[in-house]
Design a protein around this motif. Structure first.
Motif, PDB file in Angstrom:
ATOM      1  N   LEU A 141       0.843  -1.192   0.000  1.00  0.00           N
ATOM      2  CA  LEU A 141       0.000   0.000   0.000  1.00  0.00           C
ATOM      3  C   LEU A 141       0.876   1.239   0.000  1.00  0.00           C
ATOM      4  O   LEU A 141       1.772   1.372   0.834  1.00  0.00           O
ATOM      5  N   THR A 142       0.624   2.125  -0.942  1.00  0.00           N
ATOM      6  CA  THR A 142       1.317   3.408  -0.988  1.00  0.00           C
ATOM      7  C   THR A 142       0.271   4.506  -1.068  1.00  0.00           C
ATOM      8  O   THR A 142      -0.845   4.267  -1.534  1.00  0.00           O
ATOM      9  N   ALA A 143       0.625   5.695  -0.617  1.00  0.00           N
ATOM     10  CA  ALA A 143      -0.287   6.832  -0.678  1.00  0.00           C
ATOM     11  C   ALA A 143       0.483   8.045  -1.177  1.00  0.00           C
ATOM     12  O   ALA A 143       1.624   8.278  -0.778  1.00  0.00           O
ATOM     13  N   VAL A 144      -0.160   8.824  -2.061  1.00  0.00           N
ATOM     14  CA  VAL A 144       0.434  10.046  -2.579  1.00  0.00           C
ATOM     15  C   VAL A 144      -0.434  11.204  -2.099  1.00  0.00           C
ATOM     16  O   VAL A 144      -1.636  11.241  -2.347  1.00  0.00           O
ATOM     17  N   THR A 145       0.183  12.160  -1.397  1.00  0.00           N
ATOM     18  CA  THR A 145      -0.549  13.301  -0.852  1.00  0.00           C
ATOM     19  C   THR A 145      -0.578  14.442  -1.864  1.00  0.00           C
ATOM     20  O   THR A 145       0.109  14.403  -2.892  1.00  0.00           O
ATOM     21  N   GLY A 146      -1.348  15.459  -1.551  1.00  0.00           N
ATOM     22  CA  GLY A 146      -1.428  16.640  -2.400  1.00  0.00           C
ATOM     23  C   GLY A 146      -0.123  17.419  -2.441  1.00  0.00           C
ATOM     24  O   GLY A 146       0.116  18.205  -3.359  1.00  0.00           O
ATOM     25  N   GLU A 147       0.738  17.226  -1.453  1.00  0.00           N
ATOM     26  CA  GLU A 147       2.035  17.919  -1.403  1.00  0.00           C
ATOM     27  C   GLU A 147       3.126  17.163  -2.161  1.00  0.00           C
ATOM     28  O   GLU A 147       4.283  17.570  -2.150  1.00  0.00           O
ATOM     29  N   GLY A 148       2.798  16.031  -2.758  1.00  0.00           N
ATOM     30  CA  GLY A 148       3.762  15.268  -3.529  1.00  0.00           C
ATOM     31  C   GLY A 148       4.549  14.259  -2.704  1.00  0.00           C
ATOM     32  O   GLY A 148       5.497  13.663  -3.205  1.00  0.00           O
ATOM     33  N   GLU A 149       4.174  14.059  -1.435  1.00  0.00           N
ATOM     34  CA  GLU A 149       4.841  13.056  -0.610  1.00  0.00           C
ATOM     35  C   GLU A 149       4.264  11.679  -0.910  1.00  0.00           C
ATOM     36  O   GLU A 149       3.076  11.536  -1.121  1.00  0.00           O
ATOM     37  N   ILE A 150       5.131  10.673  -0.881  1.00  0.00           N
ATOM     38  CA  ILE A 150       4.700   9.287  -1.059  1.00  0.00           C
ATOM     39  C   ILE A 150       4.874   8.604   0.287  1.00  0.00           C
ATOM     40  O   ILE A 150       5.979   8.534   0.814  1.00  0.00           O
ATOM     41  N   TRP A 151       3.766   8.128   0.850  1.00  0.00           N
ATOM     42  CA  TRP A 151       3.785   7.493   2.164  1.00  0.00           C
ATOM     43  C   TRP A 151       3.776   5.983   2.005  1.00  0.00           C
ATOM     44  O   TRP A 151       2.905   5.425   1.345  1.00  0.00           O
TER      45      TRP A 151
ATOM     46  N   ILE B 155      -2.010   2.183  -5.159  1.00  0.00           N
ATOM     47  CA  ILE B 155      -1.608   3.556  -4.909  1.00  0.00           C
ATOM     48  C   ILE B 155      -2.864   4.317  -4.520  1.00  0.00           C
ATOM     49  O   ILE B 155      -3.804   4.413  -5.304  1.00  0.00           O
ATOM     50  N   GLN B 156      -2.889   4.834  -3.307  1.00  0.00           N
ATOM     51  CA  GLN B 156      -3.997   5.672  -2.853  1.00  0.00           C
ATOM     52  C   GLN B 156      -3.579   7.115  -3.091  1.00  0.00           C
ATOM     53  O   GLN B 156      -2.728   7.645  -2.387  1.00  0.00           O
ATOM     54  N   ALA B 157      -4.153   7.732  -4.094  1.00  0.00           N
ATOM     55  CA  ALA B 157      -3.763   9.091  -4.466  1.00  0.00           C
ATOM     56  C   ALA B 157      -4.816  10.080  -3.984  1.00  0.00           C
ATOM     57  O   ALA B 157      -6.010   9.868  -4.167  1.00  0.00           O
ATOM     58  N   ASP B 158      -4.358  11.144  -3.349  1.00  0.00           N
ATOM     59  CA  ASP B 158      -5.242  12.212  -2.915  1.00  0.00           C
ATOM     60  C   ASP B 158      -5.835  12.884  -4.149  1.00  0.00           C
ATOM     61  O   ASP B 158      -5.230  12.885  -5.222  1.00  0.00           O
ATOM     62  N   GLY B 159      -7.025  13.471  -3.993  1.00  0.00           N
ATOM     63  CA  GLY B 159      -7.657  14.169  -5.112  1.00  0.00           C
ATOM     64  C   GLY B 159      -6.831  15.332  -5.618  1.00  0.00           C
ATOM     65  O   GLY B 159      -6.916  15.714  -6.784  1.00  0.00           O
TER      66      GLY B 159
ATOM     67  N   TYR C 102       8.201   9.751   1.769  1.00  0.00           N
ATOM     68  CA  TYR C 102       9.358   9.685   0.884  1.00  0.00           C
ATOM     69  C   TYR C 102       9.117  10.598  -0.308  1.00  0.00           C
ATOM     70  O   TYR C 102       7.979  10.945  -0.628  1.00  0.00           O
ATOM     71  N   ARG C 103      10.181  10.952  -1.002  1.00  0.00           N
ATOM     72  CA  ARG C 103      10.099  11.602  -2.304  1.00  0.00           C
ATOM     73  C   ARG C 103      10.193  10.509  -3.364  1.00  0.00           C
ATOM     74  O   ARG C 103      10.635   9.396  -3.082  1.00  0.00           O
ATOM     75  N   ILE C 104       9.843  10.838  -4.598  1.00  0.00           N
ATOM     76  CA  ILE C 104       9.787   9.832  -5.658  1.00  0.00           C
ATOM     77  C   ILE C 104      11.161   9.201  -5.916  1.00  0.00           C
ATOM     78  O   ILE C 104      11.256   8.022  -6.214  1.00  0.00           O
ATOM     79  N   ASN C 105      12.239   9.947  -5.724  1.00  0.00           N
ATOM     80  CA  ASN C 105      13.572   9.386  -5.978  1.00  0.00           C
ATOM     81  C   ASN C 105      14.071   8.508  -4.829  1.00  0.00           C
ATOM     82  O   ASN C 105      15.091   7.847  -4.963  1.00  0.00           O
TER      83      ASN C 105
END
Length: 132
Positions: A62-72, A101-105, A78-81
């Motif tokens: 499970l991964t999550a991407v926030t509106g600020e570009g963070e990957i949890w 991938i749970q991506a924020d709106g 984490y950052r993408i790199n």
């Protein structure tokens, strides 16, 4: 002449050997620990966009991407790199795991697509999660 009984009636000499039972308990415990699959949560609440169609999916990664570009991943941002070695470690723990991938709106679509491409490149079947 007094008769002696051949059967001893003393219970003081009886002893119950618990070693075989403990062996079985430890073997069962080891079996359940080795065969269990642990799902690691991303660690952040996401407001997912809505979708028209739905499909049941049981991911192992499970991964999550926030509106600020963070990957949890596993309650750590984490950052993408920085994500590749983390996902490789999780995949090595469970090679047959699928990913979500749970991506924020408000998340950047480029970050979500880059993460999905990375996971697909590593051989992980990945989907983007939405609200239904």
């Amino acid at each position: 002449m007094a008769r002696r009984s051949r059967v001893s009636t003393q219970d003081d000499d009886m002893e119950l050997n618990m070693t075989p039972m403990l062996d079985v308990v430890f073997i069962l415990l080891i079996f359940f620990i080795v065969t269990s699959v642990f799902v690691k949560t991303p660690g952040v609440d996401i407001f997912r966009p809505e979708a028209v169609t739905t499909k049941e999916w049981k991911p192992g990664i499970l991964t999550a991407v926030t509106g600020e570009g963070e990957i949890w991943i596993d309650k750590t941002p984490y950052r993408i790199n920085e994500v590749r070695p983390v996902i490789l470690a999780i995949r090595d723990e469970n090679p047959k795991a699928d990913g979500i991938i749970q991506a924020d709106g408000d998340a950047d679509v480029g970050t979500v697509m880059e993460l999905q491409e990375l996971m697909t490149e590593l051989g992980i079947d990945t989907r983007v999660s939405t609200d239904n």
